[in-house]
Design a protein around this motif. Structure first.
Motif, PDB file in Angstrom:
ATOM      1  N   ALA A  76       0.783  -1.197   0.042  1.00 55.03           N
ATOM      2  CA  ALA A  76       0.067   0.086  -0.105  1.00 55.03           C
ATOM      3  C   ALA A  76       0.778   1.190  -0.069  1.00 55.03           C
ATOM      4  CB  ALA A  76      -0.927  -0.015   1.271  1.00 55.03           C
ATOM      5  N   ASP A  77       1.909   1.098   1.011  1.00 52.65           N
ATOM      6  CA  ASP A  77       2.972   2.415   0.724  1.00 52.65           C
ATOM      7  C   ASP A  77       3.604   2.571  -0.621  1.00 52.65           C
ATOM      8  OD1 ASP A  77       2.349   2.865   3.298  1.00 52.65           O
ATOM      9  OD2 ASP A  77       4.027   1.439   4.097  1.00 52.65           O
ATOM     10  N   VAL A  78       3.872   1.491  -1.179  1.00 53.61           N
ATOM     11  CA  VAL A  78       4.436   1.640  -2.533  1.00 53.61           C
ATOM     12  C   VAL A  78       3.414   2.137  -3.388  1.00 53.61           C
ATOM     13  CG1 VAL A  78       5.586   0.230  -4.458  1.00 53.61           C
ATOM     14  CG2 VAL A  78       5.903  -0.312  -2.269  1.00 53.61           C
ATOM     15  N   LYS A 134       1.107   4.125  -2.787  1.00 51.56           N
ATOM     16  CA  LYS A 134       0.825   5.784  -2.568  1.00 51.56           C
ATOM     17  C   LYS A 134       2.196   6.531  -3.147  1.00 51.56           C
ATOM     18  CE  LYS A 134      -1.588   4.961   1.733  1.00 51.56           C
ATOM     19  NZ  LYS A 134      -1.243   4.983   3.113  1.00 51.56           N
ATOM     20  N   VAL A 135       3.374   5.931  -2.850  1.00 48.20           N
ATOM     21  CA  VAL A 135       4.637   6.516  -3.296  1.00 48.20           C
ATOM     22  C   VAL A 135       4.608   6.709  -4.748  1.00 48.20           C
ATOM     23  CG1 VAL A 135       7.032   6.472  -3.434  1.00 48.20           C
ATOM     24  CG2 VAL A 135       5.866   6.395  -1.317  1.00 48.20           C
ATOM     25  N   SER A 136       3.993   5.785  -5.398  1.00 43.25           N
ATOM     26  CA  SER A 136       4.335   5.431  -7.053  1.00 43.25           C
ATOM     27  C   SER A 136       3.336   6.447  -7.799  1.00 43.25           C
ATOM     28  CB  SER A 136       3.902   4.335  -7.526  1.00 43.25           C
ATOM     29  OG  SER A 136       2.524   3.755  -7.039  1.00 43.25           O
ATOM     30  N   LYS A 137       2.186   7.088  -6.884  1.00 47.18           N
ATOM     31  CA  LYS A 137       1.346   7.946  -7.358  1.00 47.18           C
ATOM     32  C   LYS A 137       2.033   9.469  -7.354  1.00 47.18           C
ATOM     33  CE  LYS A 137      -2.726   5.072  -6.867  1.00 47.18           C
ATOM     34  NZ  LYS A 137      -4.002   4.958  -6.176  1.00 47.18           N
ATOM     35  N   GLN A 138       2.939   9.583  -6.344  1.00 43.49           N
ATOM     36  CA  GLN A 138       3.461  11.076  -6.231  1.00 43.49           C
ATOM     37  C   GLN A 138       4.629  11.195  -7.354  1.00 43.49           C
ATOM     38  OE1 GLN A 138       5.029  11.452  -2.470  1.00 43.49           O
ATOM     39  NE2 GLN A 138       3.163  10.334  -1.231  1.00 43.49           N
ATOM     40  N   LYS A 139       4.203  11.703  -8.535  1.00 45.02           N
ATOM     41  CA  LYS A 139       4.818  11.856  -9.691  1.00 45.02           C
ATOM     42  C   LYS A 139       5.874  13.040  -9.628  1.00 45.02           C
ATOM     43  CE  LYS A 139       2.227   8.831 -11.835  1.00 45.02           C
ATOM     44  NZ  LYS A 139       2.566   7.403 -11.886  1.00 45.02           N
ATOM     45  N   LYS A 140       5.800  13.814  -8.690  1.00 42.17           N
ATOM     46  CA  LYS A 140       6.832  14.889  -8.630  1.00 42.17           C
ATOM     47  C   LYS A 140       8.067  14.416  -7.543  1.00 42.17           C
ATOM     48  CE  LYS A 140       3.861  18.481  -9.667  1.00 42.17           C
ATOM     49  NZ  LYS A 140       3.873  20.124  -9.722  1.00 42.17           N
ATOM     50  N   LEU A 141       7.996  13.077  -6.877  1.00 42.44           N
ATOM     51  CA  LEU A 141       8.999  12.804  -6.213  1.00 42.44           C
ATOM     52  C   LEU A 141      10.251  12.183  -7.322  1.00 42.44           C
ATOM     53  CD1 LEU A 141       7.543  10.474  -3.563  1.00 42.44           C
ATOM     54  CD2 LEU A 141       8.649  12.804  -3.194  1.00 42.44           C
ATOM     55  N   THR A 142      11.424  12.512  -6.753  1.00 41.08           N
ATOM     56  CA  THR A 142      12.685  11.840  -7.399  1.00 41.08           C
ATOM     57  C   THR A 142      12.652  10.376  -6.975  1.00 41.08           C
ATOM     58  OG1 THR A 142      14.127  12.311  -5.707  1.00 41.08           O
ATOM     59  CG2 THR A 142      13.816  14.019  -7.219  1.00 41.08           C
ATOM     60  N   LEU A 143      13.553   9.763  -7.682  1.00 37.34           N
ATOM     61  CA  LEU A 143      13.672   8.131  -7.495  1.00 37.34           C
ATOM     62  C   LEU A 143      14.244   8.055  -5.998  1.00 37.34           C
ATOM     63  CD1 LEU A 143      14.959   6.836 -10.796  1.00 37.34           C
ATOM     64  CD2 LEU A 143      12.785   6.585  -9.606  1.00 37.34           C
ATOM     65  N   GLU A 144      15.312   9.232  -6.033  1.00 34.03           N
ATOM     66  CA  GLU A 144      16.104   9.081  -4.495  1.00 34.03           C
ATOM     67  C   GLU A 144      15.011   9.323  -3.462  1.00 34.03           C
ATOM     68  OE1 GLU A 144      19.643  11.300  -2.304  1.00 34.03           O
ATOM     69  OE2 GLU A 144      19.122  11.702  -4.356  1.00 34.03           O
ATOM     70  N   GLN A 145      14.099  10.311  -3.489  1.00 36.67           N
ATOM     71  CA  GLN A 145      13.159  10.500  -2.645  1.00 36.67           C
ATOM     72  C   GLN A 145      12.113   9.550  -2.469  1.00 36.67           C
ATOM     73  OE1 GLN A 145      11.651  14.148  -4.343  1.00 36.67           O
ATOM     74  NE2 GLN A 145      12.586  15.455  -2.678  1.00 36.67           N
ATOM     75  N   ALA A 146      11.698   8.851  -3.436  1.00 35.51           N
ATOM     76  CA  ALA A 146      10.954   7.691  -3.427  1.00 35.51           C
ATOM     77  C   ALA A 146      11.590   6.462  -2.621  1.00 35.51           C
ATOM     78  CB  ALA A 146      10.174   7.072  -4.646  1.00 35.51           C
TER      79      ALA A 146
END
Length: 146
Positions: A98-100, A102-114
């Motif tokens: 579920a966390d993955v 949520k994070v995958s829907k945050q398109k403005k995150l960098t790969l490092e932030q994700a």
């Protein structure tokens, strides 16, 4: 409207967590049962070893039944521990998935932030895996019989 939806989701998640059994407590209970059943197997083995040429067939049958029961109970407690550990691992995996999501829907995150966010979210899953791999640690007491 969006705040109300998020708030309702949060309340639902809290209620689900409150209803779940504490996995560490369930594991500890199962470990205690294993230790008790290991002690019972030890006692039953001692009863078998205590048979002498003057023991009766009834004594031998009683010792055999006692050993059989003790081993059966040990197997059941081992199964309970395994199920508790697998259930905990499965629940943590669902939460991490579920966390993955949520994070995958945050398109403005960098790969490092994700990756950093998911690394933190993975800790309960890693802990559940370690518990699933853990061995039972019984405190052995000296035998009560001479």
């Amino acid at each position: 409207m969006r705040f109300a939806l998020i708030f309702a989701s949060g309340l639902m998640a809290l209620s689900l967590v409150a209803c779940q059994q504490n996995p560490e407590k369930a594991e500890k209970k199962a470990e205690v049962a294993i230790c008790e059943n290991l002690a019972a197997v030890g006692d039953a083995v001692e009863n078998v070893q205590a048979l002498t040429p003057t023991s009766t067939v009834g004594d031998a049958v009683k010792a055999q039944k006692s050993l059989f029961t003790a081993i059966t109970n040990l197997e059941k407690s081992e199964d309970a521990l395994e199920k508790a550990r697998v259930r905990d691992l499965r629940d943590q995996l669902k939460a991490f998935n579920a966390d993955v999501e949520k994070v995958s829907k945050q398109k403005k995150l960098t790969l490092e932030q994700a990756a950093q966010e998911l690394r933190t979210k993975a800790q309960p899953l890693i802990a559940a895996r370690q518990r699933a791999l853990a061995e039972v640690d019984c405190i052995e007491e000296p035998a009560t019989k001479p």
